[in-house]
Every structure is written in structure tokens, then in C-alpha cells.
Design an enzyme around this catalytic site. Sequence first.
Site, PDB file in Angstrom:
ATOM      1  N   LYS A  74      -2.249  42.576 -36.843  1.00  0.00           N
ATOM      2  CA  LYS A  74      -3.301  42.865 -35.867  1.00  0.00           C
ATOM      3  C   LYS A  74      -2.678  43.459 -34.597  1.00  0.00           C
ATOM      4  CE  LYS A  74      -6.941  40.644 -33.229  1.00  0.00           C
ATOM      5  NZ  LYS A  74      -7.716  39.433 -32.942  1.00  0.00           N
ATOM      6  N   GLU A  99       8.385  38.882 -36.687  1.00  0.00           N
ATOM      7  CA  GLU A  99       8.727  38.753 -38.108  1.00  0.00           C
ATOM      8  C   GLU A  99       8.279  39.992 -38.891  1.00  0.00           C
ATOM      9  OE1 GLU A  99       7.140  36.558 -36.221  1.00  0.00           O
ATOM     10  OE2 GLU A  99       7.567  34.486 -36.801  1.00  0.00           O
ATOM     11  N   GLY A 126      -7.058  36.697 -36.230  1.00  0.00           N
ATOM     12  CA  GLY A 126      -6.017  36.837 -37.250  1.00  0.00           C
ATOM     13  C   GLY A 126      -6.311  36.013 -38.490  1.00  0.00           C
ATOM     14  N   ARG A 127      -6.701  34.756 -38.311  1.00  0.00           N
ATOM     15  CA  ARG A 127      -6.888  33.880 -39.478  1.00  0.00           C
ATOM     16  C   ARG A 127      -8.198  34.136 -40.220  1.00  0.00           C
ATOM     17  NH1 ARG A 127      -6.191  31.406 -34.782  1.00  0.00           N
ATOM     18  NH2 ARG A 127      -7.849  30.222 -33.804  1.00  0.00           N
ATOM     19  N   GLU A 163      -4.646  25.922 -36.766  1.00  0.00           N
ATOM     20  CA  GLU A 163      -4.511  26.882 -35.658  1.00  0.00           C
ATOM     21  C   GLU A 163      -5.837  26.959 -34.890  1.00  0.00           C
ATOM     22  OE1 GLU A 163      -1.670  30.484 -35.752  1.00  0.00           O
ATOM     23  OE2 GLU A 163      -3.616  31.425 -35.920  1.00  0.00           O
ATOM     24  N   HIS A 221       1.919  13.422 -59.585  1.00  0.00           N
ATOM     25  CA  HIS A 221       3.259  12.908 -59.893  1.00  0.00           C
ATOM     26  C   HIS A 221       4.172  12.977 -58.691  1.00  0.00           C
ATOM     27  CE1 HIS A 221       2.175  12.652 -64.138  1.00  0.00           C
ATOM     28  NE2 HIS A 221       1.426  13.698 -63.854  1.00  0.00           N
ATOM     29  N   LYS A 265       7.335  31.654 -29.320  1.00  0.00           N
ATOM     30  CA  LYS A 265       7.652  33.083 -29.494  1.00  0.00           C
ATOM     31  C   LYS A 265       8.455  33.586 -28.297  1.00  0.00           C
ATOM     32  CE  LYS A 265       3.381  34.322 -31.960  1.00  0.00           C
ATOM     33  NZ  LYS A 265       2.157  35.109 -31.921  1.00  0.00           N
TER      34      LYS A 265
HETATM   35  O1  F6P Z   1       1.071  32.870 -35.033  1.00  0.00           O
HETATM   36  C1  F6P Z   1       0.025  33.322 -34.298  1.00  0.00           C
HETATM   37  C2  F6P Z   1      -0.620  34.565 -34.838  1.00  0.00           C
HETATM   38  O2  F6P Z   1      -1.128  35.261 -33.760  1.00  0.00           O
HETATM   39  C3  F6P Z   1      -1.731  34.264 -35.850  1.00  0.00           C
HETATM   40  O3  F6P Z   1      -2.902  33.883 -35.258  1.00  0.00           O
HETATM   41  C4  F6P Z   1      -1.805  35.551 -36.575  1.00  0.00           C
HETATM   42  O4  F6P Z   1      -2.520  35.428 -37.757  1.00  0.00           O
HETATM   43  C5  F6P Z   1      -0.334  35.842 -36.760  1.00  0.00           C
HETATM   44  O5  F6P Z   1       0.259  35.400 -35.552  1.00  0.00           O
HETATM   45  C6  F6P Z   1       0.016  37.270 -37.054  1.00  0.00           C
HETATM   46  O6  F6P Z   1      -0.364  38.134 -36.032  1.00  0.00           O
HETATM   47  P1  F6P Z   1      -0.425  39.687 -36.238  1.00  0.00           P
HETATM   48  O7  F6P Z   1      -1.437  39.997 -37.280  1.00  0.00           O
HETATM   49  O8  F6P Z   1      -0.797  40.245 -34.899  1.00  0.00           O
HETATM   50  O9  F6P Z   1       0.936  40.164 -36.672  1.00  0.00           O
END
Ligand code: F6P
Length: 552
Positions: free
Chosen positions: A210, A216, A271-272, A357, A388, A516
Site C-alpha cells: 500500500k 521488508e 492494509g489488513r 492489529e 496432538h 519500525k
Molecule cells: O505492519 C503494519 C502494516 O502497516 C500493516 O497494517 C500492513 O498490512 C503492512 O504493514 C504492510 O504495509 P504495506 O502494504 O504498506 O507494505
Amino acid sequence: MFPRVDPTSTESWRKLEEHYLRIKDLHMRDLFREDPGRFERFSIWFEDEILVDFSKNRVVDETMELLISLARECGLPQAIESLFQGEPVNETEGRAAFHVALRNLSSEPMRVLGQDVMPQVREVLEKMREFSESVRQGKWLGYTGKPISHLVNIGIGGSDLGPRMVAQCLRPYGHPRISVDFVSNVDGAEISRVLEKSDPETTLFFISSKSFTTQETMTNAMTARKWFLDRAKDERHIAKHFVAISTRRDLVERFGIDPRNMFVFWDWVGGRFSVWSAIGLSVCCYVGFERFQEMLLGAHRMDLHFRNAALERNIPVILALLSIWYNNFFGAETEAVIPYDQSMERFPAYLQQASMESNGKSATRLGRRATWSTAPILWGEPGTNGQHAFFQLLHQGTRLVPVDFLAPARTHYPVGNHHAILLANFLAQSEALMVGKTQEEVRRELASLGRSEEEIERLFPHMTLEGNRPSNTILFRKLTPWVLGALMAMYEHKIFVQGVIWNIYSFDQWGVELGKQLAKRILPELEESGPQVPHDSSTRGLIDAIRSMRGS
Ligand code: F6P
């Protein structure tokens, strides 16, 4: 205006506290014995596809009435309307949380700040349809003229968990020529494993972010780009192998992705909740646009149910209230989600983000610290594996863990009698949690096995199961895209209802920012000649240890 009610100040909360003291020792075994209509009253069919049985809960009619009153006192009906009206319910970020518009397959307009967003939603869906069809039909060719046969989604959080889980669940619908992989962790192990088995001529990367700034995702994307260029040798080939899904056109261009290969979504998509948007593109290419749309339709039908059904028969509302009942009155600290379907292996992980979250907050909408507990810790693994591993604790541990059991009545994998065995276990576990095994039953059983009186005395405390452990059973016809969409929307709305009652903001995630920021500050310190920023003695000591270990 979105309601802002301290739930503990309501009349219903006070009555629920009293009610809890009156009914906490009732045993569900007795409630079932005394009331033959319990299952009928405490279960709901959703469109003849999903059956939600909540009868194995520690509730009586009065409990449900009081919980519904709590929802009303907290302004739930008004909050639901605010969500569907596109109001800025994500107040701390000043925007709507309008994922319901992404799956609005009706002709109704859906407005944010007076503007109908449906034309842009449909435009992107149309672009997704065209793109996915050309990939699936083998018309979208790689730089050497071969069709695409491997999809790699690079993203994290909502840009990974949703599509990854959906792709796994819908594997039976996957294109036979096409495989799909997901890379989220910045640990180089994950991308290395995927690249090892990738062919640059036939692999298509989806850079899903987003913000298009997530450390990452950007790190993995740069590694994939370099890997690709090392082999394809020409930047112009990137256009055939990289697409971006983001709200940030400027950053996508800077990364070097052709803007024509960009699929947009909007700041009102959290995002979620983004798998319903173009973030679902990898899934769409894998299972096909029609299937993706069926998933949207299942979710849309659940949206309509959530918006229109009476609170008393409203599935997400009931699930949310039961969760609150255990969380806030019984003091349960966790909640387990156990799908009896191996394809749903990542469903608990997906729900962890959706729930924790969203509702892992301690500041109320009035800016004060909540004096009641909010989101429980959500966890789970597929059955029967969990049986199990941790089911011992569910049956006999000192903690109360409410469970959601999910299973399809019919399987995509009809191998021998595997599915009947799976379903027998699914039913047995919720029954066992509820009925337990009394002292008398244990004694009788041991006696029938010829055990001595002395042995029986020694063993019965360990073999008794008190039961009375609550669960919901969510049974569906088959794990189709429609059903999956409906289940996901059901949980999204459950989480929304909880946030309303706990009087917290469910749509922001400020808590993840500090880590972060600190990671960015620490990164240069890990270099041998890196700067030395002040830290507490633990962090300092660990940084020094890492530097020396890496140095040696
Ligand atoms: O970890 C927080 C967050 O902002 C989530 O809410 C989101 O889904 C994720 O990081 C990834 O964010 P992006 O889509 O901006 O890379």
C-alpha cells in the site's frame, strides 16, 4: 458521529456482571439436557451454505438478550451505518475504512466524502480481469516469448497474509500451468528459496505494498529485481515480469515499474482489508477472475447480512458478543481458531492480523486508557494436528479458551475415508470440550477395565474432564471462493463490532510504528564501523555482541 460509549458505564454491562455471577456455574451439559430446542435457537444458517452453531456456549437466553442490549447501548446500529456510509471511521488517520465498497457487486453507489467510489473500483476490477485473463490464457509473455507459469507475490502484513491464505484455500481452483509463491519475511531465506526454483523467463513478480515504503517488501523487491536483471540483462524486460499494486504511483515509477503495470487502490482501504482490492491480483491470476469475483460476492452477501439482519440473528454480531462475554466477564485471555481443513492452514495467521492489529489497543475513543480488556490473543492451527499438540490444554488446562471450529462438509480431496475421519474428529472435539467426562464416568470406565480401587483413586483426578468449555462450530458446504469470502467478511465484521463495544479505534495501527523507527536507527549500527547511538544497556550489549559475532 461514531458512538463513543464507555461500555462499563452502561446498564447492560452492570447487569451482565450480575448475570455472570448467577450463571457461571451452570454446566452446558445440563443446559442441553433441559432444553431440546437449544441447537435450533442458538444456530443460524447463512444462505444455505454456512451453518453457525453457537449453542455450545455458556449462555442462556437472558445472556444473549443482555449482550444485545450492550451492543445497542454502545451504539452498534449507528456504527454499522457509519461504516457502510463511508464515514471517516478511521478517525486517527482521518479516513474511511471502506473495504465493503470493494466487494459491492450491486449497482448501488458507495460514497466517500460525497463521491461515489464505485466507478474507480470497477475500473480496477476490469483491469484485473483483462490482465489475469491474458496471464492465464498464456498471452502475457515473458521476455523470451514464453507464457508465465510462476507467480511470486512480494508483500507483508495485509499485502501478504490475505492473498497467501486465499491462494492456499483456493488451490483446487488454481490454473494447472501456474504455480504461486509468497515472499514476506525480510529474512533472505524466504526469497532465496523462492528464487532458487524460479525461472526468470516465466516468472511474474507482484510487488504488493500500500505504502510502497515497507522495508521488508522493498528489500525483497530489490533482490528480486537484481536477480531478474542479472539474468535478463536488460531493464526493458522488467515491464514483462514486474507489476505493482499500491496507492503510491510516484514510488512505483521510481522503482522502475511501468505505470501501465500498476494496479491502484485507495487510502480508504486498510492494509489488513486489502485482499479484496488489487492486492488480490496474484490470487486472481492463479484462480481466475470469475473465482475472485465469487469470493467478492460471498463477502458482499455477508456485508448485506451484517448491515440488515436483526442484531439477534446477526452472525458477526453474535460471534463478537460471545467473544466479549468470555473476554470481559470470564477473563479469557485467548481465543483459538481451528480449521479442520488443511487448506486453511494460514487462516489463523490471517485472522491474527485482522483481529490483533485492529483491536490490540488500550486507548479509548475518548483518549483515555481502557479499564477493560480488549482484543484477546488469537491463535490456532488446523485440526487434527492441533489435537496432538495443544488440545490437552484446551481440555484440561486451568485457562478457559473459547474455540471456533471450522470445517467443510464436503472436500475437494476425496481420498478414501479421510474426510469422514476428519469430520468425526471435528465433531468429537467440540462435544468433548462441552460434555467432558465426570468422575463417575471415569471410575466406571476404569472399573470395567479391571483396575483396582486403589488405582482408580489415584487416576481419576487426572482422567476427569470438567467440560463446560465453550466453542462455536462453523460448518460450511465446501470451501468455495464464495464461502471463503463470506467467512472472511464474517470475521472482519465480528472484529468491527468488538472495536465498537470496546470503544477503541479498530482501523489504525500506531503500535507498529516505533519498532519500525528503531530498526531503521539500529541498522547502520550493525556495520563494523557504524555509528554508536545511545541505547539501554541490553540493546547496546546485544548490538556489540552481534557486531563482534558478525566480525568473527
Ligand atoms: O505492519 C503494519 C502494516 O502497516 C500493516 O497494517 C500492513 O498490512 C503492512 O504493514 C504492510 O504495509 P504495506 O502494504 O504498506 O507494505
